[in-house]
Design a protein around this motif. Structure first.
Motif, short mmCIF file in Angstrom:
data_model
loop_
_atom_site.label_atom_id
_atom_site.label_comp_id
_atom_site.label_asym_id
_atom_site.label_seq_id
_atom_site.Cartn_x
_atom_site.Cartn_y
_atom_site.Cartn_z
N GLU A 44 -10.96 -30.28 -20.00
CA GLU A 44 -10.80 -28.84 -20.21
C GLU A 44 -9.75 -28.32 -19.23
O GLU A 44 -9.60 -28.86 -18.13
N ASP A 47 -9.74 -28.66 -15.26
CA ASP A 47 -10.45 -29.85 -14.79
C ASP A 47 -9.52 -30.73 -13.96
O ASP A 47 -8.29 -30.71 -14.14
N ARG A 69 -4.90 -27.26 -23.13
CA ARG A 69 -5.77 -27.91 -24.13
C ARG A 69 -5.73 -27.03 -25.37
O ARG A 69 -5.80 -25.80 -25.27
#
Length: 146
Positions: A44, A47, A69
């Protein structure tokens, strides 16, 4: 320098994309240098993935941040960018793209890297191609060979 590798697999693109987790990361790790996983948040945006490359002589830190993303009806991707890189790398951007391909999918590893020296980038190209080329049989074993 850019490297683009593609692997056709049998499973649906979203099933493949959702399988990019710590378990798959470990399976995709090359035999050398050995990777010690220090942190794996996921794929994500925001992250972090942090590894220690263990060469047997010296260890190097490699920390990447997931910077983007996106999921559509035809493809899904996430992009990791190197925050702390082992020498001689200065720039690292890896787009993990999984595109619909009939009832299966095509996994694209699109890697942009730079050492700051074009000649060294060219010399590293076959090594990068070999390291990331080793992912193809893993992808096919996990998601089915076409």
């Amino acid at each position: 320098m850019q490297l683009h590798l593609q692997t056709a697999v049998q499973q649906d693109y979203m099933r493949v994309f959702n399988a990019f987790d710590e378990q798959l990361f470990r399976k995709l790790s090359p035999p050398y240098p050995k990777l010690k996983l220090l942190r794996f948040d996921g794929s994500e945006t925001g992250d972090v993935v942090d590894v220690e490359l263990q060469t047997g002589i010296k260890s190097f830190r490699w920390t990447s941040l997931i910077v983007d993303r996106n999921i559509t009806d035809a493809a899904a991707y996430f992009i990791d960018e190197g925050q702390q890189l082992p020498p001689p790398l200065r720039i690292w951007r890896h787009k993990h793209l999984v595109a619909k391909n009939g009832t299966g999918a095509i996994i694209h590893d699109i890697i942009t890297y730079s050492t700051g020296y074009k000649l060294l980038d060219l010399l590293l190209y076959p090594v990068m191609r070999l390291q990331f080329g080793m992912r193809k049989p893993v992808y096919q074993r996990v998601f089915g060979k076409v």
